[in-house]
Design a protein around this motif. Structure first.
Motif, PDB file in Angstrom:
ATOM      1  N   UNK A  89       0.856  -1.196   0.000  1.00 34.30           N
ATOM      2  CA  UNK A  89       0.000   0.000   0.000  1.00 34.30           C
ATOM      3  C   UNK A  89       0.891   1.245   0.000  1.00 34.30           C
ATOM      4  N   UNK A  90       0.728   2.146  -0.950  1.00 35.39           N
ATOM      5  CA  UNK A  90       1.611   3.317  -1.023  1.00 35.39           C
ATOM      6  C   UNK A  90       1.470   4.276   0.171  1.00 35.39           C
ATOM      7  N   UNK A  91       0.383   4.156   0.924  1.00 37.15           N
ATOM      8  CA  UNK A  91       0.217   5.024   2.100  1.00 37.15           C
ATOM      9  C   UNK A  91       0.897   4.461   3.347  1.00 37.15           C
ATOM     10  N   UNK A  92       1.300   3.200   3.305  1.00 35.12           N
ATOM     11  CA  UNK A  92       1.965   2.538   4.432  1.00 35.12           C
ATOM     12  C   UNK A  92       3.438   2.927   4.428  1.00 35.12           C
ATOM     13  N   UNK A  93       3.874   3.640   5.478  1.00 33.08           N
ATOM     14  CA  UNK A  93       5.272   4.070   5.590  1.00 33.08           C
ATOM     15  C   UNK A  93       5.800   3.738   6.983  1.00 33.08           C
ATOM     16  N   UNK A  94       7.107   3.814   7.118  1.00 34.79           N
ATOM     17  CA  UNK A  94       7.769   3.538   8.390  1.00 34.79           C
ATOM     18  C   UNK A  94       8.516   4.795   8.825  1.00 34.79           C
ATOM     19  N   UNK A  95       8.298   5.188  10.071  1.00 33.91           N
ATOM     20  CA  UNK A  95       9.079   6.273  10.655  1.00 33.91           C
ATOM     21  C   UNK A  95      10.324   5.651  11.262  1.00 33.91           C
ATOM     22  N   UNK A  96      11.479   6.096  10.833  1.00 34.37           N
ATOM     23  CA  UNK A  96      12.756   5.590  11.346  1.00 34.37           C
ATOM     24  C   UNK A  96      13.314   6.661  12.281  1.00 34.37           C
ATOM     25  N   UNK A  97      13.400   6.304  13.565  1.00 33.23           N
ATOM     26  CA  UNK A  97      13.882   7.242  14.574  1.00 33.23           C
ATOM     27  C   UNK A  97      15.328   6.900  14.907  1.00 33.23           C
ATOM     28  N   UNK A  98      16.224   7.839  14.638  1.00 36.97           N
ATOM     29  CA  UNK A  98      17.639   7.690  14.981  1.00 36.97           C
ATOM     30  C   UNK A  98      17.866   8.406  16.309  1.00 36.97           C
ATOM     31  N   UNK A  99      18.138   7.655  17.378  1.00 41.55           N
ATOM     32  CA  UNK A  99      18.353   8.298  18.683  1.00 41.55           C
ATOM     33  C   UNK A  99      19.611   9.154  18.700  1.00 41.55           C
ATOM     34  N   UNK A 100      19.504  10.272  19.374  1.00 44.17           N
ATOM     35  CA  UNK A 100      20.664  11.116  19.639  1.00 44.17           C
ATOM     36  C   UNK A 100      21.026  11.035  21.115  1.00 44.17           C
ATOM     37  N   UNK A 101      20.008  10.803  21.936  1.00 41.63           N
ATOM     38  CA  UNK A 101      20.218  10.700  23.384  1.00 41.63           C
ATOM     39  C   UNK A 101      19.133   9.799  23.949  1.00 41.63           C
ATOM     40  N   UNK A 102      19.536   8.838  24.778  1.00 41.89           N
ATOM     41  CA  UNK A 102      18.581   7.944  25.432  1.00 41.89           C
ATOM     42  C   UNK A 102      18.852   7.969  26.927  1.00 41.89           C
ATOM     43  N   UNK A 103      17.818   8.224  27.691  1.00 40.18           N
ATOM     44  CA  UNK A 103      17.891   8.196  29.147  1.00 40.18           C
ATOM     45  C   UNK A 103      17.280   6.873  29.597  1.00 40.18           C
ATOM     46  N   UNK A 104      18.102   6.017  30.188  1.00 39.64           N
ATOM     47  CA  UNK A 104      17.667   4.707  30.681  1.00 39.64           C
ATOM     48  C   UNK A 104      17.540   4.767  32.194  1.00 39.64           C
ATOM     49  N   UNK A 105      16.419   4.269  32.715  1.00 36.72           N
ATOM     50  CA  UNK A 105      16.234   4.168  34.156  1.00 36.72           C
ATOM     51  C   UNK A 105      15.852   2.739  34.500  1.00 36.72           C
ATOM     52  N   UNK A 106      16.528   2.178  35.509  1.00 42.16           N
ATOM     53  CA  UNK A 106      16.207   0.809  35.917  1.00 42.16           C
ATOM     54  C   UNK A 106      14.986   0.759  36.833  1.00 42.16           C
ATOM     55  N   UNK A 107      14.474   1.908  37.265  1.00 41.03           N
ATOM     56  CA  UNK A 107      13.294   1.966  38.105  1.00 41.03           C
ATOM     57  C   UNK A 107      13.550   1.678  39.566  1.00 41.03           C
ATOM     58  N   UNK A 108      14.751   1.298  39.898  1.00 40.48           N
ATOM     59  CA  UNK A 108      15.063   0.924  41.274  1.00 40.48           C
ATOM     60  C   UNK A 108      15.837   2.004  42.014  1.00 40.48           C
ATOM     61  N   UNK A 109      16.303   2.995  41.283  1.00 36.77           N
ATOM     62  CA  UNK A 109      17.066   4.065  41.918  1.00 36.77           C
ATOM     63  C   UNK A 109      16.722   5.375  41.223  1.00 36.77           C
ATOM     64  N   UNK A 110      17.138   6.451  41.787  1.00 32.43           N
ATOM     65  CA  UNK A 110      16.906   7.763  41.193  1.00 32.43           C
ATOM     66  C   UNK A 110      17.936   8.061  40.102  1.00 32.43           C
ATOM     67  N   UNK A 111      18.916   7.186  39.963  1.00 31.49           N
ATOM     68  CA  UNK A 111      19.993   7.414  39.002  1.00 31.49           C
ATOM     69  C   UNK A 111      19.598   6.871  37.624  1.00 31.49           C
ATOM     70  N   UNK A 112      19.833   7.666  36.598  1.00 36.71           N
ATOM     71  CA  UNK A 112      19.605   7.251  35.222  1.00 36.71           C
ATOM     72  C   UNK A 112      20.937   7.192  34.492  1.00 36.71           C
ATOM     73  N   UNK A 113      20.973   6.382  33.450  1.00 34.57           N
ATOM     74  CA  UNK A 113      22.165   6.287  32.611  1.00 34.57           C
ATOM     75  C   UNK A 113      21.848   6.930  31.272  1.00 34.57           C
ATOM     76  N   UNK A 114      22.815   7.603  30.688  1.00 31.17           N
ATOM     77  CA  UNK A 114      22.610   8.311  29.443  1.00 31.17           C
ATOM     78  C   UNK A 114      23.459   7.706  28.326  1.00 31.17           C
ATOM     79  N   UNK A 115      22.784   7.362  27.234  1.00 31.01           N
ATOM     80  CA  UNK A 115      23.431   6.925  26.011  1.00 31.01           C
ATOM     81  C   UNK A 115      23.372   8.110  25.050  1.00 31.01           C
ATOM     82  N   UNK A 116      24.498   8.425  24.394  1.00 29.66           N
ATOM     83  CA  UNK A 116      24.497   9.501  23.405  1.00 29.66           C
ATOM     84  C   UNK A 116      25.225   9.060  22.161  1.00 29.66           C
ATOM     85  N   UNK A 117      24.711   9.506  21.023  1.00 32.15           N
ATOM     86  CA  UNK A 117      25.356   9.135  19.758  1.00 32.15           C
ATOM     87  C   UNK A 117      26.546  10.015  19.492  1.00 32.15           C
TER      88      UNK A 117
END
Length: 139
Positions: free
Chosen positions: A111-139
Motif C-alpha cells: 500500500x503506497x500510504x503505508x510508511x515507516x518512521x525511522x527514529x535515529x536516537x541522539x540521546x537515550x535516558x535509561x532508568x532501571x526503576x530501582x534508583x533515582x539514578x539514570x544512565x545516558x546513552x548519546x550518539x
C-alpha cells in the motif's frame, strides 16, 4: 558502565515493549500519541500512514521524543529517547514489519500510504526503576 552494556539494556527494554508514546511538534506545541513499537538495534521503527498529521509535522520538524517501558510498576525499566525521524517507503522494511492487524488501515505491505518512521536516537535516558539514578546513552 560501558556503552555496550547500556546499549544491551536499552535493547532489552525495546524488546519487552510493544507500545511507546511519540511526541512531535505541531506548530509550536507538542503533540503526543501512542504508537506500536518496533526496533532495529536502538533505532526505533514506527508504522503509520503517510497521510497523517505526524508525517506533516515531521516534515516541518524531524525532532521527536519517545517514552516507553512504564508498565504500571514504579520499578519498571524505562527509556526516554530524543532523536530525529525520517519517513521511509522502503519495501523490504515495510514487508519485514507488516502485521495482518494493519489491514484495518492498509491494503497490504505494498500500500503506497503505508510508511515507516525511522527514529535515529541522539540521546537515550535509561532508568532501571530501582534508583533515582539514570544512565545516558548519546550518539
Amino acid at each position: 558502565m560501558s556503552q555496550t552494556n547500556l546499549t544491551d539494556k536499552i535493547k532489552k527494554v525495546l524488546d519487552a515493549n510493544q507500545v511507546c508514546s511519540l511526541a512531535t511538534i505541531e506548530g509550536t506545541k507538542p503533540h503526543v500519541r501512542y504508537m506500536a513499537l518496533f526496533h532495529d538495534g536502538i533505532n526505533i521503527l514506527l508504522v503509520t500512514s503517510k497521510k497523517t498529521h505526524k508525517v506533516e509535522e515531521l516534515i516541518e520538524n524531524p525532532h521527536v521524543h519517545i517514552i516507553t517501558g512504564f508498565n504500571g510498576d514504579w520499578e519498571s525499566e524505562t527509556l526516554q529517547v530524543e532523536g530525529t525521524a525520517s519517513v521511509s517507503s522502503d519495501g523490504g522494511l515495510r514487508k519485514k514489519l507488516w502485521k495482518d492487524t494493519f489491514k484495518i488501515w492498509f491494503e497490504g505491505p505494498e500500500d503506497p500510504n503505508y510508511v515507516v518512521l525511522v527514529i535515529k536516537p541522539q540521546r537515550i535516558l535509561y532508568s532501571d526503576g530501582k534508583s533515582m539514578k539514570s544512565e545516558i546513552w548519546e550518539s
